[in-house]
Design an enzyme around this catalytic site. Structure first.
Site, PDB file in Angstrom:
ATOM      1  N   GLU A  80       0.783  -0.974   0.020  1.00  0.00           N
ATOM      2  CA  GLU A  80       0.160  -0.109   0.050  1.00  0.00           C
ATOM      3  C   GLU A  80       1.080   1.328   0.142  1.00  0.00           C
ATOM      4  OE1 GLU A  80      -2.231   3.402   1.894  1.00  0.00           O
ATOM      5  OE2 GLU A  80      -0.288   2.582   2.425  1.00  0.00           O
ATOM      6  N   CYS A 112      -4.649  -3.498   2.316  1.00  0.00           N
ATOM      7  CA  CYS A 112      -4.028  -4.814   2.984  1.00  0.00           C
ATOM      8  C   CYS A 112      -4.034  -6.056   2.462  1.00  0.00           C
ATOM      9  CB  CYS A 112      -4.581  -4.766   4.235  1.00  0.00           C
ATOM     10  SG  CYS A 112      -4.293  -3.349   5.192  1.00  0.00           S
ATOM     11  N   HIS A 234      -6.154 -11.016   9.040  1.00  0.00           N
ATOM     12  CA  HIS A 234      -5.511  -9.724   8.933  1.00  0.00           C
ATOM     13  C   HIS A 234      -5.621  -9.051  10.416  1.00  0.00           C
ATOM     14  CE1 HIS A 234      -4.440  -5.777   7.785  1.00  0.00           C
ATOM     15  NE2 HIS A 234      -5.730  -5.143   7.780  1.00  0.00           N
TER      16      HIS A 234
END
Ligand code: HMG
Length: 384
Positions: A80, A112, A234
């Site tokens: 990112e 992400c 995540h």
């Protein structure tokens, strides 16, 4: 049957860190909010001569020192926090590592989620050419505005993974569930070095995509939840994994436990958010901290704001512990100096312009450093 997946993994972070107790003191917040409420104790802060490229190159070097590059056909770089609007961060890594020209190099972007897109592309590539190997490098610096709600959830890390047929660590299974929905929960405009976020919406979008991707996974012949032994999420902050796990338990009616994800949170607690790298930092943490995982199935929930979720599974290979190298990341984390709040603010506020030539101070002890900007181009070098 030939299997495909992760053969080797390395996790790398920045030279120094900010203790969240120090941030809490400076911001007048109860430190328990960060430590217990978010599940974070430290966050990685890049030195002036570190960025997504230097961390990614260090992680890649550690993997390739063990395996060489003879069978490498692609370097897939996911981020990112890319350093150029056009050129892939992977090209800088390719140059720093002196990799062969006969390979594909490119960058993946979707907040992400990009690292998982790169991993799945790598698996598809080696399934088509089982003699080939692919290096996946996921590297991110998570940066929000000073004194914003996202501030305690910053961080940085890189993961490099070698993907091949007959992998030594984790076989990635073919079933996968996807969920995409356009939403403004988190984004970073082209002219901004910091991400914008709608915190409450981001939590909702994360959990919606978890249930959406799980349902798609289940509908496409995925394993029953009872067949999954460990769960990776995540982790923008480690409490988010707990929230996800609880939601998945309620949704499926399964009796999920905190122990099923506990060892995956150890590194992330002191790295902070590392965006795309975070779920693979969680994988490294799980593998480094648990014995007896042979044959155990791992569930992966990968999420990227904006938004994409993917649910898939992998099975830990026999003898995996002989192929792990926890020492570099564990000694780096133990040796990492803490910076003061004022030093953190000064680093945060330093934004280099491509219009000016600049040389960065020599701080990092990592094998590669960002040396500065010359003629508008970023300069990287091997650390002396
Ligand atoms: P906030 O408003 O600062 O915090 O925002 P809060 O008031 O919601 O409190 C957080 C937790 O601390 C709560 O726990 C409080 O109860 C607790 P919960 O109820 O949620 O379990 N708390 C305390 N606990 C102990 N002692 C105390 C205390 N005080 C409060 N004294 C927020 C939190 C996460 C929204 C904020 O940090 C933020 O905006 N972060 C950035 C966005 C983010 O990380 N979103 C996560 C989902 S989206 C995602 O993961 C994608 C992302 O990684 C980007 C990408 O894809 O590239 C972000």
């Amino acid at each position: 049957m030939t299997t495909f997946g992760i053969h080797d993994i390395e996790l790398v972070t920045t030279h120094h860190a900010l203790d969240l107790a120090e941030l809490a003191r400076a911001r007048g917040v109860d430190p328990a909010k960060f430590e217990i409420g978010l599940g974070q104790t430290r966050m990685s802060v890049p030195a002036p001569d570190e960025d997504a490229v230097t961390m990614g190159a260090t992680a890649a070097l550690r993997v390739l020192e063990r395996h060489g590059s003879d069978r490498l056909r692609s370097l897939l770089f996911a981020t990112e926090s890319g350093v150029d609007q056009s050129k892939s961060g992977g090209m800088f890594v390719h140059g720093l590592l002196g990799l062969p020209p006969q390979m594909r190099v490119m960058e993946f972007k979707q907040a992400c989620y990009a690292g998982t897109a790169a991993l799945q592309a790598a698996i598809a590539a080696v399934a088509r050419d089982p003699g080939a190997e692919v290096l996946v490098v996921i590297s991110d610096v998570a940066k929000y505005e000073l004194d914003s709600s996202g501030e305690p959830t910053q961080g940085a890390a890189a993961v490099a993974m070698l993907v091949k047929a007959d992998p030594a660590l984790v076989e990635i299974e073919p079933e996968t569930g996807m969920f995409s929905a356009e939403v403004d929960d988190f984004w970073r405009p082209n002219d901004s070095t910091t991400a914008r976020v709608d915190g409450a919406l981001s939590l909702k979008a994360y959990l919606d995509a978890l249930i959406g991707s799980w349902d798609d996974y289940a509908a496409r012949g995925g394993r029953a939840i009872e067949e999954i032994d460990r769960f990776l999420y995540h982790q923008p902050f480690t409490k988010m994994a707990v929230k996800g796990h609880q939601r998945l338990g309620r949704h499926t009616g399964a009796d999920l436990t905190a122990e099923q994800l506990e060892t995956s949170r150890t590194y992330n607690r002191v790295l902070g958010n590392s965006y795309g790298a975070s779920i693979y930092a969680a994988l490294a943490s799980l593998l480094h901290h648990e014995d007896g995982l042979e044959g155990k199935r791992i569930g992966f929930y990968s999420y990227g704001s904006g938004s994409v979720g993917e649910y898939f599974t992998g099975v830990v290979r026999p003898g995996y512990r002989e192929h792990l190298h926890p020492e570099p990341i564990q000694s780096d984390l133990a040796a990492r100096p803490s910076i003061s709040f004022d030093e953190y603010v000064a680093l945060h506020e330093t934004v280099l312009s491509s219009a000016e030539d600049v040389e960065t101070p020599r701080v990092t002890g990592a094998p590669f450093r960002f040396a500065g900007i010359r003629g508008g181009a970023r300069q990287y070098e091997r650390n002396a």
